[in-house]
Design a protein around this motif. Structure first.
Motif, short mmCIF file in Angstrom:
data_model
loop_
_atom_site.label_atom_id
_atom_site.label_comp_id
_atom_site.label_asym_id
_atom_site.label_seq_id
_atom_site.Cartn_x
_atom_site.Cartn_y
_atom_site.Cartn_z
N ALA A 227 0.84 -1.20 0.00
CA ALA A 227 0.00 0.00 0.00
C ALA A 227 0.88 1.25 0.00
O ALA A 227 0.60 2.24 -0.68
CB ALA A 227 -0.93 0.00 1.22
N ARG A 228 1.98 1.19 0.76
CA ARG A 228 2.91 2.31 0.87
C ARG A 228 3.53 2.62 -0.50
O ARG A 228 3.61 3.77 -0.92
CB ARG A 228 4.01 1.88 1.84
N THR A 229 3.99 1.57 -1.17
CA THR A 229 4.60 1.74 -2.49
C THR A 229 3.60 2.38 -3.45
O THR A 229 3.92 3.30 -4.21
CB THR A 229 5.02 0.36 -3.05
N LYS A 230 2.36 1.88 -3.39
CA LYS A 230 1.35 2.43 -4.29
C LYS A 230 0.98 3.86 -3.91
O LYS A 230 0.58 4.66 -4.76
CB LYS A 230 0.11 1.53 -4.28
N VAL B 140 3.05 6.21 -2.77
CA VAL B 140 4.05 7.13 -3.35
C VAL B 140 3.79 7.31 -4.85
O VAL B 140 3.84 8.43 -5.37
CB VAL B 140 5.49 6.61 -3.16
N ALA B 141 3.47 6.19 -5.52
CA ALA B 141 3.20 6.28 -6.96
C ALA B 141 1.96 7.15 -7.22
O ALA B 141 1.92 7.93 -8.18
CB ALA B 141 2.98 4.88 -7.53
N HIS B 142 0.99 7.02 -6.34
CA HIS B 142 -0.24 7.79 -6.47
C HIS B 142 0.02 9.29 -6.26
O HIS B 142 -0.44 10.14 -7.03
CB HIS B 142 -1.25 7.26 -5.46
N VAL B 143 0.77 9.61 -5.22
CA VAL B 143 1.10 11.02 -4.95
C VAL B 143 1.84 11.61 -6.15
O VAL B 143 1.53 12.70 -6.64
CB VAL B 143 1.95 11.17 -3.67
N GLU B 144 2.79 10.82 -6.67
CA GLU B 144 3.57 11.29 -7.83
C GLU B 144 2.64 11.55 -9.02
O GLU B 144 2.74 12.59 -9.69
CB GLU B 144 4.63 10.24 -8.19
N LYS B 145 1.74 10.61 -9.27
CA LYS B 145 0.87 10.75 -10.43
C LYS B 145 -0.04 11.98 -10.29
O LYS B 145 -0.22 12.76 -11.23
CB LYS B 145 0.03 9.47 -10.58
N MET B 146 -0.59 12.15 -9.10
CA MET B 146 -1.49 13.28 -8.87
C MET B 146 -0.74 14.61 -9.02
O MET B 146 -1.23 15.54 -9.68
CB MET B 146 -2.11 13.20 -7.47
N LEU B 147 0.42 14.69 -8.40
CA LEU B 147 1.18 15.95 -8.50
C LEU B 147 1.59 16.20 -9.95
O LEU B 147 1.60 17.34 -10.42
CB LEU B 147 2.41 15.91 -7.59
N GLY B 148 1.92 15.12 -10.65
CA GLY B 148 2.26 15.24 -12.07
C GLY B 148 1.09 15.79 -12.87
O GLY B 148 1.25 16.69 -13.70
N LEU B 149 -0.10 15.25 -12.61
CA LEU B 149 -1.31 15.75 -13.29
C LEU B 149 -1.51 17.23 -13.01
O LEU B 149 -2.05 17.97 -13.82
CB LEU B 149 -2.54 14.99 -12.79
N ALA B 150 -1.07 17.64 -11.82
CA ALA B 150 -1.25 19.05 -11.42
C ALA B 150 -0.09 19.92 -11.88
O ALA B 150 0.00 21.08 -11.49
CB ALA B 150 -1.43 19.14 -9.92
N GLY B 151 0.83 19.34 -12.65
CA GLY B 151 1.88 20.15 -13.26
C GLY B 151 3.19 20.24 -12.50
O GLY B 151 4.06 21.04 -12.85
N ASP B 152 3.37 19.41 -11.46
CA ASP B 152 4.63 19.42 -10.72
C ASP B 152 5.70 18.71 -11.55
O ASP B 152 5.61 17.52 -11.83
CB ASP B 152 4.42 18.71 -9.37
N LYS B 153 6.74 19.45 -11.95
CA LYS B 153 7.78 18.88 -12.80
C LYS B 153 8.68 17.92 -12.02
O LYS B 153 9.34 17.06 -12.58
CB LYS B 153 8.64 19.99 -13.40
#
Ligand SMILES: [Zn+2]
Length: 684
Positions: free
Chosen positions: A204-207, A209-222
């Motif tokens: 769950a932890r691994t997923k 981090v991947a989820h936070v990364e994906k969401m921030l990416g969608l929001a434009g975080d380079k």
């Protein structure tokens, strides 16, 4: 924000609150079509004897064949009723435009809010735009000195922050309101998700981090990958200094009255004025109750030690996560993929209209409830429920007199508490006023923020005012019930007063095993390991003698051991300490329901219906209410975070502790449910 509001805080509920799309929601088969006995016999497993497994005897075929619907994490009787209520609410919502056209201002608000949620084309066009002003506020944070104001802002509009507040009655002076502040701010359900090495939690932890990364990416975080790793590190540091959920159940240890002027001593270097002013507390109170002092001391150090850009990423992440259900589809879907699928095992999200109903329920819930009650809650239900509550209270009173383990002094205190118990049934006497809440038909995100702030402000405005005894912490359309220790009151919303909990068309016995045990459950919260620390006026004040404390504690330890033994998912045992209060309430509630039923018979034998005695139907009514299934991910999440035991465990364990069950089914040594009399735990 953004969460569906009104998940009652500071009260003890019958079942977990539905805070997320896909929570306690329902689906297919009706649980009870039978009349007369009210016991649904279509799933009986004749290969199993009631004396060996009463739960499986009544529910076996259902357990073997029922498939949890794709948009649900679990399916229990609450789910079944919830689904019915949603269909009813939908007919009300469909009638809102007409009522609004006729000049009904609340109908206009509800309709506009619903329309703003249903307008997906508009949300697609907007993308991230609604959140940009919030992001700009976070980006403008110039130094760590601004963090307290940022936390105040997130508390006001409802996204996660390292701590949160609520306004409740002061636990040591229930004549006034006080502000409590407590630890918060993790993106996963419990600190164990960060700290334990079980493979399922690691996954769950691994997923996450991947989820936070994906969401921030969608929001434009380079730098989304870097931000996500830093956020996990920060939240792990927070998890390490947080108290466990078991520690948080202690009303004395979590009561630390602290003058606002003295808060700085607890948290050197942290500017509380920024928080107090930002929240709008200035001049309203001179003290707060700090729930976890050591956490706040640790947090001040953590703020010092963590670079400002990491804090900014953390706040942006939580603003985004909370806002996601109200943004465009990519955000909705990615959030659900983690919160729904990873954490709870749900394959697909609820239909949008159901999520829209939940939004109205959270934001303008009592106005919706007013219409619900008028259409679907017959006055005779309230009258019969009132009678049942009286019967249960009378049984409780008799029970206190017969307890062999309790001294006369403590019994006096128990009677006093029972005599002062307040009951609320169906719906509030006085409805909430939403006239100052502004809702716009084309601004979903703004609506959610304004509704959240409206509710926060309503709570803050209570400070310094007399206690509002008419207030309800649940809407009438909620399938649940609660006890409030500081008000010493039991509350039963209209929606729970239907089958399988309460069947007006059925003989009494099944209702005593259903809603009767629910009433007994809520009364028992006044006398469980937490509730018994509050006196008749709702003050944290010890009324047990020392000797009775010791006897009570021996009994509760035995109950903890009974529940700890259950392992609903391999490697995940029920936490008997976390669930102790609820388990006491289940066991005592069922015992009192049985006593009340016997009193209602007035010495006559119970009538036999469908081949069962009344006493048998009472216990069948109990296992019928707890018929249920859950996905493994959901069960793990609940074990880690929910003070209630899993439904099947709630259905089974209390029955073996009831002497009445042994008499009703002639249970003997050798039967699988048999416990020797000295192994049965009976508290109330
Ligand atoms: Zn409860």
């Amino acid at each position: 924000m953004y969460q569906y509001l009104f998940c009652a805080i500071g009260v003890v509920t019958l079942a977990v609150c539905a805070t997320e799309a896909g929570a306690a929601t329902g689906g297919a088969t009706p649980a009870s079509t039978a009349l007369g006995s009210g016991v649904d016999l279509q799933y009986v497993d004749k290969a199993v004897r009631p004396q060996d497994d009463l739960y499986r005897y009544l529910n076996g075929k259902w357990l073997d064949t029922f498939q949890i619907p794709a948009d649900k994490a679990n399916y229990v009787s609450f789910t079944y009723v919830f689904d019915q209520v949603q269909e009813q609410l939908k007919t009300i919502v469909d009638g809102l435009p007409q009522a609004a056209a006729g000049g009904d201002a609340d109908a206009r608000k509800m309709d506009d809010l619903y329309a703003s949620f249903m307008d997906e084309a508009k949300l697609e066009a907007l993308g991230l735009k609604p959140l940009q002003a919030e992001f700009a506020k976070i980006d403008a944070t110039a130094s760590k000195k601004d963090i307290p104001a940022l936390i105040a802002r997130s508390n006001r509009i409802g996204y996660a922050a390292p701590y949160d507040f609520d306004v409740e009655l002061d636990a040591r002076d229930s004549t006034k309101y006080a502000v409590n502040i407590g630890q918060s701010g993790l993106g996963m359900p419990d600190r164990d998700y960060y700290l334990k090495d079980d493979p399922k939690l690691v996954q769950a932890r691994t997923k996450y981090v991947a989820h936070v990364e994906k969401m921030l990416g969608l929001a434009g975080d380079k730098d989304a990958a870097k931000s996500a790793a830093a956020i996990l590190k920060l939240e792990t540091d927070m998890a390490q200094i947080q108290w466990t959920k078991v520690e948080n159940r202690d009303p004395i240890k979590t009561y630390n009255k602290t003058a606002i002027s003295a808060l700085g001593t607890l948290t050197p270097g942290y500017d509380w004025q920024g928080y107090v002013q930002g929240l709008g507390l200035g001049g309203k109170v001179d003290y707060v109750i700090v729930n976890q002092p050591s956490y706040f001391t640790g947090l001040a150090k953590l703020i010092e030690a963590t670079p400002l850009p990491v804090w900014k990423a953390y706040f942006k992440w939580h603003a985004l996560s909370a806002a996601a259900p109200y943004l465009s589809k990519p955000f909705v879907d990615e959030r659900f993929a983690f919160s729904g699928t990873t954490l709870r095992g749900i394959p697909q999200n609820l239909p949008r209209w159901k999520r829209g109903l939940m939004l109205i329920d959270g934001a303008i819930g009592e106005s919706l409830g007013k219409l619900y009650v008028a259409k679907y809650f017959p006055p005779e239900n309230k009258a019969r429920m009132d009678q049942l509550v009286s019967n249960l209270i009378a049984a409780y009173s008799q029970d206190i007199d017969t307890l062999d383990w309790m001294s006369a002094d403590t019994k006096k205190g128990a009677h006093e508490k029972l005599n002062k118990l307040v009951r609320k049934i169906g719906y509030p006497n006085k409805w909430r006023d939403y006239s100052k809440l502004s809702i716009s038909r084309d601004d979903l995100f703004g609506n959610v923020v304004r509704a959240t702030e409206f509710e926060v402000q309503r709570n803050l405005d209570k400070l310094g005012k007399p206690i509002d005894r008419n207030e309800w912490d649940m809407t009438p359309q909620t399938v649940n019930a609660y006890y409030d220790p500081e008000k010493n009151e039991i509350v039963f919303p209209a929606a729970i007063l239907q089958p399988p909990f309460f069947n007006v068309k059925a003989d009494d016995a099944v209702n005593y095993g259903g809603i009767g045990a629910v009433i007994g459950h809520e009364i028992s919260h006044g006398f469980d390991d937490q509730g018994s620390q509050f006196d008749a006026d709702g003050n944290l004040h010890d009324w047990f003698t020392k000797d009775d404390h010791a006897k009570f504690s021996t009994k509760t330890k035995a109950l903890v051991a009974q529940y700890n033994a259950h392992e609903p998912v391999p490697n995940f045992h029920v936490n008997g300490e976390l669930t102790l209060g609820e388990n006491i309430a289940d066991n005592s509630g069922l015992a009192i329901a049985y006593k009340a039923y016997k009193i209602s018979l007035g010495g006559k034998p119970s009538p036999s219906i469908d081949g069962f005695t009344g006493e048998q139907r009472l216990y069948l009514g109990w296992v019928q209410v707890w018929r249920g299934k859950a996905r493994d991910e959901e069960t793990i999440m609940r074990i880690k975070s929910d003070p209630h035991s899993p439904p099947a465990v709630r259905g089974m364990v209390p029955v073996s502790n009831q002497d009445g069950f042994y008499a009703a089914f002639a249970v003997k040594p050798g039967d699988k449910m048999y416990l020797a009399p000295d192994k049965r735990v009976a508290i109330w």
